[in-house]
Design a protein around this motif. Structure first.
Motif: not given
Length: 274
Positions: A59-75
């Motif tokens: 779960v920790r790895v999976f949620e870290a992935v979700l956080v990493a991909l959530a947003d990067h600004g004005f893409t």
């Protein structure tokens, strides 16, 4: 669908969710009594796909992935969502869907593309993977070198290698690798991708960073998730980011400025023959 007995309605089996007049059952558990307030959304998402309750480290790895991909600004995906909301403010779902539809080979899709690329190598018939312990980098480097050379010969790009903004190091990459290591989940996909990062300059003649989206794909593949679904997890993460953009658009709208900037600066030029 199971064929019904004579005179009986058909049955549609599922191992996910069902409900009746008084209860909702999800994954074999009472939703209200056993899951709500006791299971986090990331854990549930992983559970729904794998149909087994994940371990805390997973779960920790999976949620870290979700956080990493959530947003990067004005893409492009965020801009699309905002512009769609400008055009149809009565359709939040349309704006959210428009942003998600932009998840492809250049944005978000790299997660799946990289996971699939690595999986093709580590699961190839006859391939012998190096050990997983310390001191085995040489074996992974050798496999990575073969992989990069084969990709170069086929004129095939290596997904997850390089980033349009982070030219030296993607800040997500070392953190995701560390989290996977801490939880004993740095498997063959991550190890091979790390090795690609070490050896590719020998073949390409330049050094490119391992981007976070690619590392996310490798991490998800090491969790045993189907590579055909990896883009779905990237979209799951980005849905949260897009919802944040729509909330910000409501508070501090700027989509009209983006539209007017393009529209008012458009200039007609005669078409050139092909």
């Amino acid at each position: 669908m199971q064929q019904p007995a004579q005179g009986r309605p058909p049955h549609y089996p599922t191992s996910l969710g069902t409900s009746d007049a008084s209860t909702i059952t999800l994954l074999g558990h009472d939703l209200a009594g056993e899951l709500m307030g006791k299971v986090g959304f990331g854990e549930l998402a992983l559970w729904l796909v794998t149909r087994r309750r994940p371990e805390p480290g997973e779960v920790r790895v999976f949620e870290a992935v979700l956080v990493a991909l959530a947003d990067h600004g004005f893409t492009p995906t965020a801009i699309t969502a905002r512009l769609t909301y400008l055009s149809a403010p009565d359709s939040v779902q349309g704006a959210l869907a428009a942003g998600l539809l932009g998840g492809g080979s250049r944005f978000l899709g790299v997660t799946e593309d990289c996971g699939r690329f690595l999986h093709e190598v580590v699961s190839a018939p006859g391939v012998r993977l190096p050990g997983d312990g310390d001191g085995d980098d040489a074996g992974w480097d050798e496999l990575a070198l073969e992989t990069v050379r084969a990709s170069r010969a086929q004129r095939r790009l290596i997904p997850g290698l390089g980033h349009p903004v982070h030219k030296v190091q993607d800040p997500r990459t070392p953190v995701l690798l560390e989290i996977a290591e801490e939880n004993g989940l740095k498997g063959p996909h991550l190890r091979l991708f790390e090795a690609v990062g070490r050896v590719h300059p020998q073949v390409l003649g330049r050094t490119l960073p391992l981007n976070g989206a690619g590392v996310c794909g490798a991490a998800l593949a090491d969790l045993g998730l189907p590579v055909d679904l990896l883009r779905g997890f990237a979209l799951l993460a980005r849905a949260a980011g897009l919802l944040g953009h729509l909330a910000e658009e409501q508070r501090s709208p700027l989509a009209m400025d983006v539209y007017l900037s393009v529209d008012r600066n458009a200039r007609y030029v005669p078409a050139q023959p092909d």
